[in-house]
Design a protein around this motif. Structure first.
Motif, short mmCIF file in Angstrom:
data_model
loop_
_atom_site.label_atom_id
_atom_site.label_comp_id
_atom_site.label_asym_id
_atom_site.label_seq_id
_atom_site.Cartn_x
_atom_site.Cartn_y
_atom_site.Cartn_z
N ALA A 41 -17.81 10.42 -1.37
CA ALA A 41 -17.03 11.62 -1.02
C ALA A 41 -16.56 11.58 0.43
O ALA A 41 -15.41 11.92 0.74
CB ALA A 41 -17.87 12.87 -1.27
N ALA A 45 -12.61 11.45 1.69
CA ALA A 45 -12.09 12.42 2.65
C ALA A 45 -11.49 11.73 3.87
O ALA A 45 -10.42 12.12 4.36
CB ALA A 45 -13.20 13.38 3.08
N VAL A 65 -8.17 17.16 1.07
CA VAL A 65 -9.03 16.99 -0.08
C VAL A 65 -10.32 17.77 0.19
O VAL A 65 -10.78 17.89 1.32
CB VAL A 65 -9.33 15.49 -0.33
N ARG A 66 -10.86 18.35 -0.86
CA ARG A 66 -12.17 19.01 -0.80
C ARG A 66 -13.07 18.29 -1.79
O ARG A 66 -12.61 17.91 -2.87
CB ARG A 66 -12.09 20.48 -1.18
N ALA A 67 -14.33 18.13 -1.46
CA ALA A 67 -15.26 17.47 -2.38
C ALA A 67 -16.59 18.20 -2.37
O ALA A 67 -17.01 18.76 -1.35
CB ALA A 67 -15.46 16.00 -1.97
N LEU A 69 -20.76 18.08 -4.30
CA LEU A 69 -21.71 17.34 -5.13
C LEU A 69 -22.86 18.26 -5.54
O LEU A 69 -23.35 19.06 -4.73
CB LEU A 69 -22.28 16.13 -4.35
N GLN A 95 -17.10 23.25 -4.98
CA GLN A 95 -15.92 22.60 -4.38
C GLN A 95 -14.92 23.64 -3.87
O GLN A 95 -14.25 23.44 -2.87
CB GLN A 95 -15.27 21.67 -5.41
N VAL A 103 -16.68 17.90 2.86
CA VAL A 103 -17.54 17.51 1.76
C VAL A 103 -18.75 18.44 1.81
O VAL A 103 -19.42 18.54 2.86
CB VAL A 103 -18.00 16.05 1.87
#
Length: 988
Positions: A41, A45, A65-67, A69, A95, A103
């Motif tokens: 991730a 990013a 971008v967004r991530a 977990l 997210q 992240v």
């Protein structure tokens, strides 16, 4: 995406619009899947941010971008590779809580990775579909290891040496200084060289000087440019986990900040970082000596640029374990003429060339007592009194310090102490005290022994993966070892620690059992191999050494092969050959069998190829490798390696003019070629017979079969890839076909065809990589230069030979420099002999004779009859008839012993002119004419017919007409034009 599935072993389960769902730990479990997911991730990013910067410049809109977990129970549809359940919903909602470019992870993930990543807790929030509020944790990056405090031994008893260093620094940085100063502090281990240098570094820093350090490494003493690699990594912030993309960006930015054109310089420095062109840069076109020189020049320019524009100090630590490439780099810096610069080195063996030496001696007793007081002030408890400490230390500061610091520690009991290594270099007086200091706790013993197995410099990630302790226990042990002055921080690198001294590491090596040591070496090797896959930063030499010590010879042999490829990319071909030699040595440890033989053949073929590329096809080193391959492939017939081996041996025998054995090999290869290999190997086999026909003097058949070989080759669509994979001759096969067809066409009287195929051969070389490209270019130009010499077109011959000489010089091909000089001498002699009133003779004969002797010394006999005959012509012009006869007879004898008869007609023509009676001359020329006609040697037939016409006049017109008729009407060169003019005067 490659980041997910190729680098970190994840699986992309779903793609919806601009979203992606990836799984880690399914279907393959790696044991560290949570960490893999977080790293993936972060890398996504980072790469999107880089791409965003580029796109924003083009269209004015950024990307983001967004991530997130999360882990938990879910339902997996294996057939559709789809997942369902609360865990999936939680990840999606989490997210949504991330900011662009962030992240975030759930608390469940945090519990597993908090010790490896820097985290920042967010506010709890209620989200749709989840009963309990979620707290996102923003991942800021990998956790930096707490820096170890720097502790220095007090500097005592070195006032005179320090004053000398300060004087050297003042002289070097004086306003009028226009040359680089140099000084080496020389002394045995433990005398305080590094401590003395550290004092001057402090002075230089206070003075505003820039300090750049190149550190030798006992673990990398044979790895080219390793100190420069460490410098670049430090400046660019490159470490474990850095993606290849980010490494290249960091290097590019660093080069730009130093004023370089990254487009030009990055491809030269990236290989030093262990990055191959697949990482994302265009490799330079140069190879061989030219590549080596370009990389060495770029390396020196980089270090000099790092020094800025003011006063500068270049520290070369542990020069006695610096590799040759770095040694050359230091020499370039010393020769650079950069003003206000001092190179300061430390060495156990002697001063660096071009520097003055300051030789350290053991401390005097008074200085020893002062050092004891500085370490343990008066009143401190010491088991030994101060005078005994001084006596036992022999005045060596390191010994004295260790004796003082270990004072009061209980000695290690004999039943707990491991056997001392036979390779230990630690003095007896120091061994027991160091052993006692290392046994501070079981955890410290585990950590320090594993650290010693890794190396003098210890990557903390590797250490954590290799010890059998928790992370917390390992960190606690590291603090203990740092406080005990066993390990210390590496300046500018928070992820690496170093043994304070190699002697300390030597003792630590004895704390681990042989079985456990092999396990650690295997574990370290696996981790390093994984780092190659993850971040592209290869250190295959160290990997190979660990695999050797892990007693895994097959893996070690393959790793040495990779290390050889690394060295080639750095332009270090001697190192590349040495790495393959190390691989061959490992193969010898494997049990006998086909697998062992195939691996040995592969390594030896590669090593032989490098040797023949550097030294010529008659290289004794290449020959030894190829002969061994021939023995081994008898047990593994009908495989590519056997065909490759026989082909390489064919090149060796041909270069030595052992045409009988070469033809035997061609026949054997003909029987081995299968349908699967036919697309590439059949035309090569046809060509090999045709080339032998040419050397043996059957020019008509050589021309026909070479044409057939070329047509067969081009009828296939897939021969280049096979050639690259299995062809271990430095002459590219397609180039060889065309240039040999060119000289075959010349010999049968087709001058236009000769020019056409000669030009094709030259053009083909332009698109070939090293070493086959430049080698084939030199080979082509040599043969064409000979052809143009025989045609009397001296300018074309000289132009080609000038290009051959450049190729030999640029790429380190000494053999081609020799060949070019020899052919140049022959072309010059031919030109002068053809000139009316020329006095060419003894001086030219002496020069060419010495070159011919050099050919004989390196056992290069192919085409040697040309130059022996030219020596005879020069001797004859100088009226030394006996020498001329001796040279001609030597040429003919060489032809008889090798079956190399292509030049016999010309040699016999020259020999005929030594006869004293015209009738004898005519008789011998007539015999030579019959041979030339039988061979289809049209230029030689024409030359003999011209000689007969000069002696016999109109009575020889028929022979002259017959010789002219063998050439195409549009053919033209001086001798042919002369013959036609003579016939025209006769009305023919």
């Amino acid at each position: 995406m490659p980041i997910v599935n190729e680098r970190h072993g994840g699986v992309i389960a779903d793609l919806v619009g601009d979203g992606m769902l990836a799984l880690f730990g399914f279907p393959t479990v790696h044991g560290d899947d949570t960490e893999r997911g977080v790293i993936a991730a972060l890398e996504i990013a980072a790469e999107v941010q880089t791409l965003s910067d580029q796109i924003a410049q083009l269209i004015g809109e950024p990307l983001a971008v967004r991530a997130a977990l999360h882990r938990g129970l879910m339902y997996v549809d294996r057939e559709q590779v789809a997942v369902y359940g609360l865990a999936v919903n939680v990840a999606a909602r989490l997210q949504g809580l991330a900011e662009p470019g962030q992240v975030v992870i759930s608390d469940q993930i945090r519990l597993l990775v908090a010790d490896r990543f820097e985290l920042e807790a967010g506010e709890e929030q209620l989200v749709k579909g989840v009963d309990e509020p979620l707290r996102p944790y923003v991942v800021l990056g990998r956790k930096s290891f707490a820096p170890m405090p720097a502790v220095r031994t007090p500097l005592v008893g070195r006032a005179a040496e320090l004053e000398e260093l300060r004087s050297q620094w003042s002289t070097a940085v004086a306003a009028g200084a226009e040359a680089v100063g140099g000084v080496t502090v020389v002394g045995e281990a433990g005398l305080g060289k590094s401590r003395l240098v550290a004092a001057l570094v402090d002075d230089a820093t206070v003075d505003g000087g820039v300090v750049v350090t190149l550190s030798g490494s006992s673990d990398h003493h044979d790895v080219g440019f390793h100190p420069l690699r460490r410098l670049i990594e430090s400046r660019c912030g490159i470490g474990p986990g850095s993606t290849t993309h980010l490494q290249l960006i960091s290097l590019e930015q660093d080069l730009g900040s130093l004023g370089f054109s990254p487009l030009d310089t990055l491809p030269l420095l990236a290989p030093i970082l262990g990055l191959d062109p697949e990482a994302g840069y265009a490799a330079v076109d140069s190879e061989g000596r030219k590549l080596s020189d370009e990389i060495a020049k770029a390396a020196a320019e980089y270090v000099l640029a790092c020094l800025g524009h003011g006063s500068a100090l270049v520290v070369v630590d542990d020069h006695h374990v610096v590799d040759e490439a770095t040694n050359d780099l230091i020499a370039r810096i010393l020769r650079s003429g950069r003003p206000r610069t001092l190179v300061l080195a430390t060495s156990q063996l002697g001063p660096v060339d071009g520097t003055e030496a300051i030789v350290l001696q053991p401390l005097q007793p008074g200085a020893c007592l002062a050092l004891i007081d500085a370490i343990a002030p008066p009143g401190s408890s010491l088991v030994l009194d101060r005078s005994e400490l001084v006596m036992r230390s022999d005045g060596v500061p390191l010994y004295l310090e260790e004796l003082v610091r270990s004072s009061g520690l209980d000695p290690v009991e004999e039943r707990h102490r491991p056997a001392r290594s036979a390779a230990s270099t630690v003095p007896d007086v120091l061994y027991e005290p160091l052993m006692a200091r290392l046994y501070t706790s079981p955890a410290a013993v585990e950590v320090v022994s594993v650290a010693a197995t890794i190396g003098r410099d210890v990557d903390l990630d590797l250490l954590f993966q290799s010890v059998e302790l928790s992370r917390e226990e390992t960190l606690e042990a590291l603090e203990t070892l740092n406080g005990g002055r066993i390990l210390e921080a590496v300046a500018g690198d928070r992820s690496t620690v170093r043994f304070r001294h190699e002697l300390v590491r030597d003792v630590a090596n004895d704390l681990i059992s042989p079985t456990r040591r092999r396990e650690v070496h295997a574990c370290v090797a696996r981790a390093l191999i994984e780092s190659v896959a993850n971040d592209g930063r290869s250190d295959w030499t160290i990997i190979a050494k660990h695999l050797e010590l892990a007693d895994l010879p097959a893996d070690a042999a393959n790793a040495w092969g990779e290390a050889s490829a690394d060295a080639r990319r750095r332009g270090l071909f001697a190192e590349a050959r040495a790495r393959l030699g190390a691989g061959v040595a490992q193969v010898a440890l494997l049990p006998a069998g086909r697998e062992r033989n195939e691996l040995e053949v592969e390594l030896r073929l590669r090593r032989g190829f490098l040797a023949s590329s550097a030294e010529g096809l008659s290289s004794p080193d290449a020959t030894a490798d190829y002969q061994r391959c021939l023995e081994l492939t008898l047990d593994i017939p009908h495989v590519p390696n056997m065909v490759s081996t026989l082909t390489a041996m064919w090149g060796y025998y041909t270069s030595r003019a052992d045409l009988v054995r070469a033809r035997q090999l061609s026949t054997t290869l003909q029987s081995l070629v299968s349908e699967d290999w036919g697309a590439f190997w059949r035309p090569q086999n046809i060509a090999s017979f045709a080339m032998l026909d040419w050397f043996e003097g059957d020019f008509v058949r050589a021309d026909e079969q070479l044409q057939h070989a070329v047509e067969t080759l081009y009828a296939s669509d897939n021969f280049d890839s096979e050639a690259v994979a299995a062809w271990y001759l430095p002459t590219h096969p397609t180039v060889a076909m065309h240039v040999h067809l060119a000289i075959a066409r010349f010999m049968v009287g087709d001058l236009a065809g000769a020019d056409e195929h000669g030009q094709l051969a030259i053009e083909l070389c332009e698109d070939l990589s090293f070493p086959q490209g430049p080698w084939s270019a030199a080979y082509t130009r040599w043969l064409l230069a000979w052809m143009y010499m025989e045609r009397g077109e001296d300018r074309r011959s000289f132009a080609l030979l000038a290009e051959t000489s450049v190729i030999g010089e640029q790429h380190g091909y000494d053999i081609w420099s020799l060949v070019a000089m020899t052919q140049h001498g022959a072309t010059t002699a031919a030109r002068d002999l053809a000139a009316a009133g020329s006095r060419a003779g003894a001086p030219a004969e002496a020069v060419l004779g010495s070159l011919v002797t050099a050919w004989q010394m390196v056992d290069l006999r192919s085409c040697l009859t040309i130059y022996l005959t030219m020596l005879g012509r020069l001797a004859a012009r100088g009226s030394d008839i006996e020498s001329a006869r001796r040279h001609y007879e030597e040429s003919l004898e060489l032809a008889r012993s090798t079956n190399m008869h292509f030049y016999d007609a010309e040699t016999l023509r020259c020999l005929a002119h030594l006869a004293t009676e015209n009738d004898d001359v005519v008789r011998l020329l007539s015999e030579a004419l019959v041979l030339a006609r039988g061979q289809g040697a049209r230029p030689f037939e024409l030359r003999i017919a011209l000689d007969l016409h000069s002696i016999r006049g109109d009575r020889a017109a028929a022979e002259l007409q017959a010789a002219v008729d063998e050439f195409r009407p549009d053919a033209s060169y001086p001798e042919l034009d002369d013959a036609r003019a003579r016939l025209a005067r006769l009305g023919r």
